[in-house]
Design a protein around this motif. Sequence first.
Motif, PDB file in Angstrom:
ATOM      1  N   THR A 135      35.798  41.999  48.191  1.00 25.24           N
ATOM      2  CA  THR A 135      36.040  42.872  47.044  1.00 25.24           C
ATOM      3  C   THR A 135      37.520  43.180  46.860  1.00 25.24           C
ATOM      4  O   THR A 135      38.029  43.125  45.738  1.00 25.24           O
ATOM      5  CB  THR A 135      35.247  44.183  47.213  1.00 25.24           C
ATOM      6  N   LEU A 136      38.225  43.493  47.946  1.00 19.19           N
ATOM      7  CA  LEU A 136      39.632  43.841  47.826  1.00 19.19           C
ATOM      8  C   LEU A 136      40.452  42.652  47.315  1.00 19.19           C
ATOM      9  O   LEU A 136      41.314  42.813  46.443  1.00 19.19           O
ATOM     10  CB  LEU A 136      40.173  44.310  49.181  1.00 19.19           C
ATOM     11  N   THR A 137      40.171  41.464  47.815  1.00 11.48           N
ATOM     12  CA  THR A 137      40.876  40.266  47.349  1.00 11.48           C
ATOM     13  C   THR A 137      40.563  39.996  45.893  1.00 11.48           C
ATOM     14  O   THR A 137      41.437  39.627  45.108  1.00 11.48           O
ATOM     15  CB  THR A 137      40.478  39.042  48.206  1.00 11.48           C
TER      16      THR A 137
END
Length: 198
Positions: A135-137
């Motif tokens: 998700t962060l990427t």
Amino acid sequence: MTWQTADPYFVAVLLFLLGAPSLERLQQIIDEEEREEEEDTEKKKEKSWSELRNILTDRTNNINVVSALVVASSSVFLSTPAPTPHMSLWNADFPYFCMLLGFGCAMLAIVSGFAEIVCLSLIGPEDIRLARERTLTRVALLVLLMLPLAWLLVASLSIGVAFTSAVWLGEVLWMKVLFTAGYAMFLFNLSLITLVLL
């Protein structure tokens, strides 16, 4: 949320800012091109990814050129006195602040555009797949791809507000009417484009 089931407004915003309705659509483009290839898979996969990367890089380069023009033109307005103070007051506080804001946002568009070009030269299809899983990427990649155009939009809007407020602070009625009619036409065109995208 996949791009097929996404909110139409969200898809339209992504299509405008990113050039594709979602990161899944970018991945789908990569997957479709990979499925069509039957031999020399690695060379063709690299070729299809490089074509997509070239499209995104060209788009970012165009945004950088426009941003540089915005920086140049706004710096001229910031560094010169108002030539016709009775028509428009460029050196009043609010128009000057809006011009400064537009200048700063255009500079941010250029910097984020260069960062996007560097990032696009380093990532590959595997990184897009990885972004789907993390998700962060995924968020970082989406934000990076959207930033240049988003900053340019903010710069354009703030410079437009600066022009309008400078004219409205002036004393010429027909210019005030002309600018108001121009904004009405702009909002009408914007609503038509939004309706078509939704």
